[in-house]
Design an enzyme around this catalytic site. Structure first.
Site, PDB file in Angstrom:
ATOM      1  N   HIS A  14      -1.568  -2.186  -9.799  1.00 22.38           N
ATOM      2  CA  HIS A  14      -2.629  -1.613  -8.972  1.00 22.38           C
ATOM      3  C   HIS A  14      -3.845  -2.515  -9.028  1.00 22.38           C
ATOM      4  O   HIS A  14      -4.124  -3.112 -10.073  1.00 22.38           O
ATOM      5  CB  HIS A  14      -3.012  -0.205  -9.479  1.00 22.38           C
ATOM      6  CG  HIS A  14      -3.774   0.575  -8.476  1.00 22.38           C
ATOM      7  ND1 HIS A  14      -5.150   0.518  -8.386  1.00 22.38           N
ATOM      8  CD2 HIS A  14      -3.349   1.407  -7.508  1.00 22.38           C
ATOM      9  CE1 HIS A  14      -5.532   1.292  -7.400  1.00 22.38           C
ATOM     10  NE2 HIS A  14      -4.472   1.841  -6.842  1.00 22.38           N
ATOM     11  N   HIS A  26       0.871  -1.188   0.000  1.00 25.26           N
ATOM     12  CA  HIS A  26       0.000   0.000   0.000  1.00 25.26           C
ATOM     13  C   HIS A  26       0.906   1.235   0.000  1.00 25.26           C
ATOM     14  O   HIS A  26       1.781   1.359  -0.848  1.00 25.26           O
ATOM     15  CB  HIS A  26      -0.933  -0.112   1.210  1.00 25.26           C
ATOM     16  CG  HIS A  26      -2.060   0.865   1.291  1.00 25.26           C
ATOM     17  ND1 HIS A  26      -2.464   1.661   0.256  1.00 25.26           N
ATOM     18  CD2 HIS A  26      -2.913   1.173   2.332  1.00 25.26           C
ATOM     19  CE1 HIS A  26      -3.491   2.419   0.628  1.00 25.26           C
ATOM     20  NE2 HIS A  26      -3.778   2.147   1.889  1.00 25.26           N
ATOM     21  N   ASP A  35       3.100   5.831  -6.565  1.00 25.81           N
ATOM     22  CA  ASP A  35       4.239   5.713  -5.649  1.00 25.81           C
ATOM     23  C   ASP A  35       5.573   5.689  -6.372  1.00 25.81           C
ATOM     24  O   ASP A  35       6.605   6.010  -5.776  1.00 25.81           O
ATOM     25  CB  ASP A  35       4.084   4.462  -4.778  1.00 25.81           C
ATOM     26  CG  ASP A  35       2.899   4.587  -3.846  1.00 25.81           C
ATOM     27  OD1 ASP A  35       2.763   5.652  -3.226  1.00 25.81           O
ATOM     28  OD2 ASP A  35       2.096   3.640  -3.763  1.00 25.81           O
TER      29      ASP A  35
HETATM   30  C1  LIG Z   1      -0.656  -3.221  -5.906  1.00 27.73           C
HETATM   31  C2  LIG Z   1      -0.732  -4.740  -5.948  1.00 27.73           C
HETATM   32  C3  LIG Z   1      -0.718  -5.249  -4.505  1.00 27.73           C
HETATM   33  C4  LIG Z   1      -2.028  -5.137  -6.640  1.00 27.73           C
HETATM   34  O1  LIG Z   1      -2.103  -6.468  -6.514  1.00 27.73           O
HETATM   35  P1  LIG Z   1      -3.244  -7.395  -7.166  1.00 27.73           P
HETATM   36  O2  LIG Z   1      -4.381  -6.602  -7.646  1.00 27.73           O
HETATM   37  O3  LIG Z   1      -3.497  -8.431  -6.164  1.00 27.73           O
HETATM   38  O4  LIG Z   1      -2.490  -7.897  -8.445  1.00 27.73           O
HETATM   39  P2  LIG Z   1      -1.934  -9.339  -8.632  1.00 27.73           P
HETATM   40  O5  LIG Z   1      -0.929  -9.600  -7.541  1.00 27.73           O
HETATM   41  O6  LIG Z   1      -3.087 -10.238  -8.776  1.00 27.73           O
HETATM   42  O7  LIG Z   1      -1.154  -9.174  -9.995  1.00 27.73           O
HETATM   43  C5  LIG Z   1      -1.535  -9.744 -11.210  1.00 27.73           C
HETATM   44  C6  LIG Z   1      -0.276 -10.245 -11.905  1.00 27.73           C
HETATM   45  O8  LIG Z   1       0.612  -9.142 -12.115  1.00 27.73           O
HETATM   46  C7  LIG Z   1       1.840  -9.371 -11.420  1.00 27.73           C
HETATM   47  N1  LIG Z   1       2.239  -8.127 -10.766  1.00 27.73           N
HETATM   48  C8  LIG Z   1       1.404  -7.218 -10.216  1.00 27.73           C
HETATM   49  N2  LIG Z   1       2.131  -6.214  -9.697  1.00 27.73           N
HETATM   50  C9  LIG Z   1       3.419  -6.525  -9.937  1.00 27.73           C
HETATM   51  C10 LIG Z   1       4.615  -5.882  -9.628  1.00 27.73           C
HETATM   52  N3  LIG Z   1       4.636  -4.721  -8.974  1.00 27.73           N
HETATM   53  N4  LIG Z   1       5.783  -6.458  -9.991  1.00 27.73           N
HETATM   54  C11 LIG Z   1       5.796  -7.625 -10.656  1.00 27.73           C
HETATM   55  N5  LIG Z   1       4.669  -8.307 -10.975  1.00 27.73           N
HETATM   56  C12 LIG Z   1       3.495  -7.751 -10.622  1.00 27.73           C
HETATM   57  C13 LIG Z   1       1.523 -10.426 -10.369  1.00 27.73           C
HETATM   58  O9  LIG Z   1       2.684 -11.143  -9.996  1.00 27.73           O
HETATM   59  C14 LIG Z   1       0.494 -11.256 -11.071  1.00 27.73           C
HETATM   60  O10 LIG Z   1       1.160 -12.115 -11.964  1.00 27.73           O
HETATM   61  P3  LIG Z   1       0.684 -13.636 -12.156  1.00 27.73           P
HETATM   62  O11 LIG Z   1      -0.724 -13.532 -12.682  1.00 27.73           O
HETATM   63  O12 LIG Z   1       1.678 -14.178 -13.103  1.00 27.73           O
HETATM   64  O13 LIG Z   1       0.748 -14.235 -10.785  1.00 27.73           O
HETATM   65  C15 LIG Z   1       0.461  -5.312  -6.733  1.00 27.73           C
HETATM   66  O14 LIG Z   1       0.438  -4.799  -8.040  1.00 27.73           O
HETATM   67  C16 LIG Z   1       1.776  -5.032  -6.064  1.00 27.73           C
HETATM   68  O15 LIG Z   1       2.199  -5.779  -5.158  1.00 27.73           O
HETATM   69  N6  LIG Z   1       2.483  -3.946  -6.475  1.00 27.73           N
HETATM   70  C17 LIG Z   1       3.707  -3.575  -5.834  1.00 27.73           C
HETATM   71  C18 LIG Z   1       3.429  -2.747  -4.596  1.00 27.73           C
HETATM   72  C19 LIG Z   1       2.889  -1.395  -4.902  1.00 27.73           C
HETATM   73  O16 LIG Z   1       3.421  -0.680  -5.732  1.00 27.73           O
HETATM   74  N7  LIG Z   1       1.843  -0.985  -4.168  1.00 27.73           N
HETATM   75  C20 LIG Z   1       1.245   0.307  -4.284  1.00 27.73           C
HETATM   76  C21 LIG Z   1      -0.133   0.210  -4.829  1.00 27.73           C
HETATM   77  S1  LIG Z   1      -0.806   1.826  -5.133  1.00 27.73           S
END
Ligand SMILES: CC(C)(COP(=O)(O)OP(=O)(O)OC[C@H]1O[C@@H](n2cnc3c(N)ncnc32)[C@H](O)[C@@H]1OP(=O)(O)O)[C@@H](O)C(=O)NCCC(=O)NCCS
Length: 385
Positions: free
Chosen positions: A273, A227, A326
């Site tokens: 996201h 987050h 971010d």
């Molecule tokens: C924000 C976040 C938690 C959203 O998660 P989510 O909606 O649950 O998305 P998912 O984890 O289902 O991602 C879908 C796919 O994209 C990939 N992915 C998503 N964000 C990624 C990232 N930052 N780096 C690498 N791969 C990523 C996932 O590994 C997943 O791949 P898969 O289908 O092969 O397993 C996630 O994108 C993340 O962890 N980002 C990094 C942290 C971040 O920047 N947070 C700030 C949010 S405003």
């Protein structure tokens, strides 16, 4: 009941958890109370946006003047909170506490000392919301001066909200451009509907608990790197890449670093996201402003932006994953000379307005938030059998 069912969670993806009149987040647009984020970033100050979120409409000139002077008048902290902050030097040095933890405790203490703490009427909640909005930058500024072993800097009543925040951290009067960039970043961070920390604040306030308690819980939720903590984590990641490949920004070396990260299934911080699958409306706005300041500051700051841009290109072309706000935030706050562990506390300084608006909306239309779960544990057994 089934012993074989999965514990994998959906993270409530796509589930509407309630109604709100404060904000709308979707791939088409980000809207605060009817105003689109590009419009607000370009034409409104953070104080105007804070008023809009907390009070519900665009302020008139006189409403804005009154609101601004209320914020300026409430910036100072009670003595016990200052004593607490100054006592935290060693915990911050030894990293048993990080600034987000100290800010969380300070906000909880501010509740203990607030004359309205046990009153959750609309009027008392608004008074508390304004006080918290005014006090949080002072907590951040004092904390940074404690970390740096320097005299505390007093808030400067002649400065606007963003300019004073940056001044208290860096001890230098920011240029108008720097103050503007921080101001826009606060606007971009101010609100985002039912994100994890705001939802936390609504769950807490729906039990009819108090505003400071709900904000304390929200700060704990925002700290996590999935987050708000992502702005710090994104900057740490860029520093790591820089440390591994050196300052030359060699495209092939960056690509090799990224491919290794993909192979290791690393989550790259500041990307992706839950809602914005084709890009975050806020990221481009901040990137442009931050890069312009970096270009003026000199080659090292600009080179970090160039590294970030290459990382972004590779993520977009090879993974179709886009930066969230971010990512440019980390690079932008770095250019301003803000220490990395204060990036997420600054996010709090903005999001307090969104949280408080949601807490007030929840209290005004309350029903306890109490979902159910699906039991996937063992079949029924006899203790003695
Ligand atoms: C924000 C976040 C938690 C959203 O998660 P989510 O909606 O649950 O998305 P998912 O984890 O289902 O991602 C879908 C796919 O994209 C990939 N992915 C998503 N964000 C990624 C990232 N930052 N780096 C690498 N791969 C990523 C996932 O590994 C997943 O791949 P898969 O289908 O092969 O397993 C996630 O994108 C993340 O962890 N980002 C990094 C942290 C971040 O920047 N947070 C700030 C949010 S405003």
């Amino acid at each position: 009941m089934s012993a074989t069912a999965s514990l994998k969670n959906t993270g409530l993806e796509g589930v509407s958890a309630g109604n709100t009149a404060i904000c709308s987040v979707d791939q088409g647009a980000l809207i605060y109370r009817g105003y689109e984020i590009h419009d607000l970033a370009e034409n409104a100050t953070f104080e105007e946006v804070a008023f809009l979120l907390l009070i519900g409409h665009k302020p008139s000139a006189s409403e804005l003047e009154t609101f601004k002077s209320e914020l300026v008048g409430a910036r100072e902290l009670p003595e016990p909170v200052i004593a607490y902050l100054t006592s935290m030097r060693h915990a911050l040095d030894y990293r048993t506490a990080v600034p987000m933890d100290v800010l969380r405790t300070a906000v909880s203490m501010l509740g203990n000392l607030d004359k309205d703490s046990q009153d959750s009427s609309e009027e008392a909640n608004l008074r508390k919301a304004k006080r918290l909005t005014a006090q949080i930058p002072t907590v951040i500024g004092h904390m940074q001066n404690v970390i740096d072993g320097r005299e505390l800097v007093q808030p400067d009543a002649s400065m606007g909200h963003a300019q004073n925040l940056l001044y208290m951290i860096t001890r230098e009067k920011p240029s108008d451009e720097e103050a503007h960039v921080i101001d826009v970043s606060l606007t971009l961070y101010a609100e985002h509907d039912y994100n994890a920390s705001t939802f936390t604040s609504r769950v807490i306030s729906a039990t009819l608990s108090d505003m400071h308690g709900a904000v304390t819980g929200a700060i704990a939720a925002l700290k996590g790197p999935l987050h708000g903590g992502a702005n710090e984590a994104a900057m740490e990641m860029l520093k790591e890449i820089r440390g591994d490949i050196g300052p030359a920004n060699d495209t092939e070396q960056i690509r090799t670093w990224m491919h290794r990260a993909f192979q290791d299934k690393r989550k790259l911080m500041g990307f992706g996201h839950r809602v914005y699958k084709n890009g975050d409306h806020r990221a481009g706005i901040l990137h442009k402003l931050g890069h312009a300041v970096a270009d003026k500051k000199g080659s090292d700051a600009a080179k970090l932006f160039e590294l970030g841009e290459e990382v972004q290109r590779i993520m977009e072309t090879e993974k179709a994953i886009f930066p969230n706000v971010d990512f440019p935030c980390g690079m932008t706050y770095n250019v301003m000379g803000i220490p990395v562990p204060q990036y997420t506390p600054i996010f709090v300084a903005a999001r307090i307005t969104g949280w408080a608006a949601h807490i007030m909306e929840q209290h005004a239309n309350n029903r306890l938030i109490r979902p159910v779960s699906t039991y996937v544990g063992p079949e029924l057994m006899k203790w003695n059998g």
